[in-house]
Each structure stands twice: as structure tokens, then as C-alpha cells.
Design a protein around this motif. Structure first.
Motif, PDB file in Angstrom:
ATOM      1  N   GLY A  12       5.095   5.501  -0.277  1.00 18.62           N
ATOM      2  CA  GLY A  12       4.059   6.118   0.382  1.00 18.62           C
ATOM      3  C   GLY A  12       2.870   5.299   0.711  1.00 18.62           C
ATOM      4  O   GLY A  12       3.120   4.155   1.177  1.00 18.62           O
ATOM      5  N   VAL A  13       1.667   6.011   0.360  1.00 15.97           N
ATOM      6  CA  VAL A  13       0.419   5.237   0.924  1.00 15.97           C
ATOM      7  C   VAL A  13       0.046   4.105  -0.267  1.00 15.97           C
ATOM      8  O   VAL A  13      -0.724   3.952   0.493  1.00 15.97           O
ATOM      9  CB  VAL A  13      -0.832   6.951   1.161  1.00 15.97           C
ATOM     10  N   ASP A  14       0.765   4.322  -0.644  1.00 19.44           N
ATOM     11  CA  ASP A  14       0.119   2.885  -1.619  1.00 19.44           C
ATOM     12  C   ASP A  14       0.581   1.782  -1.864  1.00 19.44           C
ATOM     13  O   ASP A  14       0.440   0.501  -1.824  1.00 19.44           O
ATOM     14  CB  ASP A  14       0.243   3.556  -3.229  1.00 19.44           C
ATOM     15  N   ALA A  15       1.893   1.824  -1.135  1.00 19.95           N
ATOM     16  CA  ALA A  15       2.727   0.639  -0.230  1.00 19.95           C
ATOM     17  C   ALA A  15       2.199  -0.481   0.396  1.00 19.95           C
ATOM     18  O   ALA A  15       1.863  -1.767  -0.323  1.00 19.95           O
ATOM     19  CB  ALA A  15       3.913   1.168  -0.449  1.00 19.95           C
ATOM     20  N   TYR A  16       1.775   0.296   1.647  1.00 16.48           N
ATOM     21  CA  TYR A  16       0.991  -0.878   2.767  1.00 16.48           C
ATOM     22  C   TYR A  16      -0.145  -0.341   2.715  1.00 16.48           C
ATOM     23  O   TYR A  16      -0.960  -0.996   3.699  1.00 16.48           O
ATOM     24  CB  TYR A  16       1.904  -1.109   3.598  1.00 16.48           C
ATOM     25  N   ARG A  17      -0.862   0.567   2.407  1.00 16.35           N
ATOM     26  CA  ARG A  17      -2.827   0.787   2.059  1.00 16.35           C
ATOM     27  C   ARG A  17      -3.122  -0.488   2.845  1.00 16.35           C
ATOM     28  O   ARG A  17      -3.577  -0.621   3.799  1.00 16.35           O
ATOM     29  CB  ARG A  17      -2.653   1.422   1.712  1.00 16.35           C
ATOM     30  N   GLU A  18      -2.885  -1.235   1.993  1.00 20.13           N
ATOM     31  CA  GLU A  18      -4.085  -2.383   1.737  1.00 20.13           C
ATOM     32  C   GLU A  18      -4.058  -3.078   3.408  1.00 20.13           C
ATOM     33  O   GLU A  18      -4.295  -3.224   3.995  1.00 20.13           O
ATOM     34  CB  GLU A  18      -3.936  -3.458   1.227  1.00 20.13           C
ATOM     35  N   HIS A  19      -2.211  -3.759   3.427  1.00 23.78           N
ATOM     36  CA  HIS A  19      -1.807  -4.013   4.605  1.00 23.78           C
ATOM     37  C   HIS A  19      -2.244  -3.436   5.852  1.00 23.78           C
ATOM     38  O   HIS A  19      -3.086  -4.317   7.029  1.00 23.78           O
ATOM     39  CB  HIS A  19      -0.382  -4.473   4.491  1.00 23.78           C
ATOM     40  N   PHE A  20      -2.082  -2.551   6.210  1.00 27.45           N
ATOM     41  CA  PHE A  20      -2.672  -1.331   7.411  1.00 27.45           C
ATOM     42  C   PHE A  20      -4.636  -1.574   7.711  1.00 27.45           C
ATOM     43  O   PHE A  20      -4.985  -2.090   8.679  1.00 27.45           O
ATOM     44  CB  PHE A  20      -2.482   0.370   7.593  1.00 27.45           C
ATOM     45  N   GLU A  21      -5.069  -1.347   6.450  1.00 24.91           N
ATOM     46  CA  GLU A  21      -6.234  -1.739   7.005  1.00 24.91           C
ATOM     47  C   GLU A  21      -7.143  -2.666   6.983  1.00 24.91           C
ATOM     48  O   GLU A  21      -7.851  -2.713   7.987  1.00 24.91           O
ATOM     49  CB  GLU A  21      -6.913  -1.284   4.925  1.00 24.91           C
ATOM     50  N   THR A  22      -6.769  -4.103   6.736  1.00 26.17           N
ATOM     51  CA  THR A  22      -6.714  -5.576   6.910  1.00 26.17           C
ATOM     52  C   THR A  22      -6.968  -5.486   7.879  1.00 26.17           C
ATOM     53  O   THR A  22      -7.220  -5.797   8.829  1.00 26.17           O
ATOM     54  CB  THR A  22      -6.130  -6.134   6.547  1.00 26.17           C
ATOM     55  N   ALA A  23      -5.326  -4.954   8.676  1.00 26.31           N
ATOM     56  CA  ALA A  23      -5.182  -5.289  10.203  1.00 26.31           C
ATOM     57  C   ALA A  23      -6.357  -3.994  11.111  1.00 26.31           C
ATOM     58  O   ALA A  23      -6.530  -5.186  12.493  1.00 26.31           O
ATOM     59  CB  ALA A  23      -4.028  -4.511  11.097  1.00 26.31           C
ATOM     60  N   THR A  24      -7.072  -3.211  11.285  1.00 20.68           N
ATOM     61  CA  THR A  24      -8.333  -2.679  11.704  1.00 20.68           C
ATOM     62  C   THR A  24      -9.249  -3.254  11.328  1.00 20.68           C
ATOM     63  O   THR A  24     -10.684  -2.783  11.969  1.00 20.68           O
ATOM     64  CB  THR A  24      -8.387  -1.053  10.948  1.00 20.68           C
ATOM     65  N   THR A  25      -9.517  -4.004  10.700  1.00 23.78           N
ATOM     66  CA  THR A  25     -10.947  -5.404  10.397  1.00 23.78           C
ATOM     67  C   THR A  25     -10.405  -5.855  11.398  1.00 23.78           C
ATOM     68  O   THR A  25     -11.181  -7.270  11.512  1.00 23.78           O
ATOM     69  CB  THR A  25     -11.138  -5.239   8.805  1.00 23.78           C
ATOM     70  N   ILE A  26      -9.307  -6.613  12.319  1.00 25.87           N
ATOM     71  CA  ILE A  26      -9.299  -7.352  13.193  1.00 25.87           C
ATOM     72  C   ILE A  26      -9.804  -6.966  14.522  1.00 25.87           C
ATOM     73  O   ILE A  26      -9.807  -6.277  15.129  1.00 25.87           O
ATOM     74  CB  ILE A  26      -8.441  -7.829  13.353  1.00 25.87           C
TER      75      ILE A  26
END
Length: 357
Positions: A43-57
Motif C-alpha cells: 500500500g502507501v508505504d511501498a512506493y510512496r517515496e518513488h511517487f513523491e520523487t516524480a512530483t518534484t521533477i
């Protein structure tokens, strides 16, 4: 010589590096650091960091040059454009195939969010079928077929992909983190227990477009039909929304110049082409009267093409009634038939519609 796996090669790529242009789509689909199995984090913990990084580009500078070239291409093609602004979050392509649980539609080359022209056309067509009362806008109706096409012919209007307007998002970062909560995961996954109030929801992350982001919407075709398409699309974007989760308020947009101020404005203004179609094809004139379109004018006389077919009918300006004083190509007229010097001509001619309407 063994070749290392791509995941191993890409594992140490840093977004702050200067060797490549950041691309959110590639980051999401190609640079996933690892995949988690059922027994690992979910769930939320699995790929949260990966998604968050995409939004900083941020959007790459090279995209601005492409956007300007695209606008010039649309001008050359004589397409009409309007700016659509997201009122809240927007996500198109949420259920598309992806290495992650959720997806989003991004430009293949530049990684910016886009709205496919097929999605815009589908939304406008669905709105016309479901929300417009006039039979000509129902599926199979004449106006519907002309604008949207059918299995036998393409529609008059081309719907281009709507592109992100550079600089319209804060810091030129149009993507944002979002979460959808699966409230009854055990019920959905195993079906062995009914949903209950004490179930623990599973938050699942995904990426969406921020509110206030602008898109360039472009349509091409005959002016009157493009205008009708924009009016339908403006109402559909404001009232229905586009993309996923529209029932939750996602996808609502304001189309500049075409968003209705009240819900009562549910019909597009009748264009010249639609009025001509109605007068010539759908309405029946009184007994002894005929209708047609003026197709040729030579000074004070011209010729009418009868709506029901047959040879062209001679008409003289002296036969015009109801205050009309001149003949114009494109006029829709109603008339009686008579004889003048042994030849058939239109008499008692009423102008029902002028082409400059």
C-alpha cells in the motif's frame, strides 16, 4: 561476460545529476528501485517515496520550445484553441497498464501531463448523447454524425491532444502526490469476509495533476462545427469532468470562453449549419410552399437549389417578401412556384435564414 541487469545499472542514478533531462514518465516506469511482494511492505508505504520523487521533477526547458512549435503548427492548420484550467485534481489514464498499481497519461517524449484528443472527443460525444435534448444530437442524429462521425464516415471536427501550458503550475511542477483508500481490502482480495466498519483501509498512492494547471485545447474543422464542439466540450468539462474519479470531483475544468455560468445553459447555440439543416431537412413547409438554398446570384436574380431535389429554380429579387431586399448565396428561402413568360420561377419568396447569422 555477463551483462548486469538494467535495474542494477540504473540503481545509482541521481535526479540531481546533469547527464540527462528529468522525465517523470521514465522515472515512474523505468526507475523503480525495487518491487515488493505480498509479504513485504504494501500500500502507501511501498512506493510512496518513488511517487513523491516524480512530483518534484520540473518541466524540462526543451518542452517550452516544443510547445511554441506546436502552437505555430496549429495556427498553420487553422485550428482554433482555448485554454482549459483544472479546478481541482485531474488524472487521466489511472487504470492504464503500468509497472505500478496506478498510472497517469504523460507525453511520451517530454513527460508532461496531456489529455488525449480521443478522451476529449469521447467526453463531448457522451455529453451530447446524454445531456442534450435535441434529437439531432442523439446518437444517430444528423448533427451528432456530422460532428463526431460514425462507422461509415469521420466527423467534421478533429480533436487534438491537449498539452500542458508551460509555467502554469507552481514552480513548473504540474504533478502532485495523491492517495486512494481501499476501505475493505480483505473483501476485495479474498471475498471470504463481508465488508465491515472495523476494516482497516489501505491507502494506495498515485500521481495526479494539480489544481490550477492549464491545458491548450485545440480543434480543427469547419468554423461553425468547431464552435458547436467547443460549446459542448466546455459544458462537459465543467459539469462532468474528464479522466478518472470524476464522481469524486476529479477532472473538472474551466474552458476559457465556453464554460456555462449556469446549469440552465444546456444546449449549444444553433449554428448556421444546424439551422439550415433543420429548415431544409427536418421541417415541412406549408402546402403549396417549397424550401431551398440560394446557390447562385447574378445581380438581381439567382437560382435556388430545392431541398427535396430537382432542377434549380430561377428567382428574381422583385419576388422577395418580408422586408428582404437582396439575394445572397447561402440564404435559406421558402417560396411558391409560378410562371413568368412561360418559364418556372420562385414567387412570394421569404428569406428564412441568412448565411451571416
Amino acid at each position: 561476460m555477463s551483462i548486469p541487469a538494467r535495474r542494477t545499472v540504473l540503481a545509482h542514478i541521481n535526479l540531481n545529476g546533469a547527464q540527462y533531462v528529468p522525465h517523470p514518465g521514465l522515472w515512474l516506469d523505468k526507475l523503480l528501485p525495487q518491487q515488493f511482494t505480498q509479504g513485504d511492505k504494501q500500500g502507501v508505504d511501498a512506493y510512496r517515496e518513488h511517487f513523491e520523487t516524480a512530483t518534484t521533477i520540473p518541466v524540462a526547458n526543451v518542452y517550452r520550445h516544443f510547445y511554441e512549435r506546436w502552437k505555430k503548427t496549429l495556427e498553420t492548420a487553422e485550428a482554433k484553441t482555448a485554454i482549459a484550467t483544472t479546478k481541482g485534481r485531474l488524472v487521466v489514464g489511472l487504470g492504464a497498464e503500468s509497472v505500478l498499481e496506478n498510472a497517469i497519461t504523460l507525453h511520451r517524449t517530454y513527460g508532461v501531463p496531456i489529455i488525449p484528443g480521443s478522451a476529449l472527443k469521447g467526453l463531448a460525444a457522451a455529453y451530447a448523447r446524454n445531456r442534450l435534448d435535441d434529437p439531432q444530437w442523439q446518437k444517430g442524429g444528423e448533427a451528432y454524425k456530422i460532428l463526431f462521425g460514425d462507422t461509415d464516415a469521420a466527423g467534421y471536427v478533429t480533436f487534438f491532444d491537449a498539452l500542458y501550458v508551460p509555467g502554469s503550475a507552481k514552480d513548473d511542477k504540474p504533478l502532485a502526490m495523491d492517495v486512494v483508500a481501499v476501505h475493505h481490502p480483505d473483501y476485495y482480495q479474498r471475498k471470504d469476509s463481508p465488508p465491515a466498519d472495523w476494516d482497516s483501509p489501505t491507502p494506495v498512492p498515485f500521481v495526479s495533476v494539480r489544481g490550477g494547471v492549464k491545458f491548450l485545447v485545440a480543434l480543427a474543422g469547419p468554423d461553425a462545427w468547431v464552435e458547436a464542439a467547443f460549446q459542448i466540450l466546455g459544458r462537459a468539462l465543467a459539469e462532468e469532468g474528464i479522466g478518472a474519479k470524476t464522481n469524486s470531483g476529479y477532472g473538472r475544468m474551466m474552458l476559457e470562453g465556453y464554460t456555462p455560468t449556469t446549469h440552465a445553459a444546456s444546449q449549444p447555440r444553433e449554428t448556421y449549419e444546424l439551422a439550415k439543416l433543420r429548415l431544409l431537412k427536418q421541417e415541412t413547409p406549408p402546402p403549396g410552399r417549397y424550401r431551398g438554398e440560394v446557390v447562385e446570384v447574378k445581380g438581381r436574380y439567382g437560382f435556388i437549389n430545392p431541398a427535396r431535389g430537382g432542377a434549380k429554380v430561377f428567382v428574381h429579387v422583385s419576388q422577395l417578401e418580408s422586408g428582404a431586399t437582396s439575394l445572397q448565396v447561402g440564404q435559406v428561402v421558402e417560396y411558391s412556384l409560378g410562371k413568368y413568360k412561360g418559364k418556372t420561377q420562385a414567387q412570394k419568396v421569404d428569406v428564412l435564414l441568412n448565411p451571416n447569422r
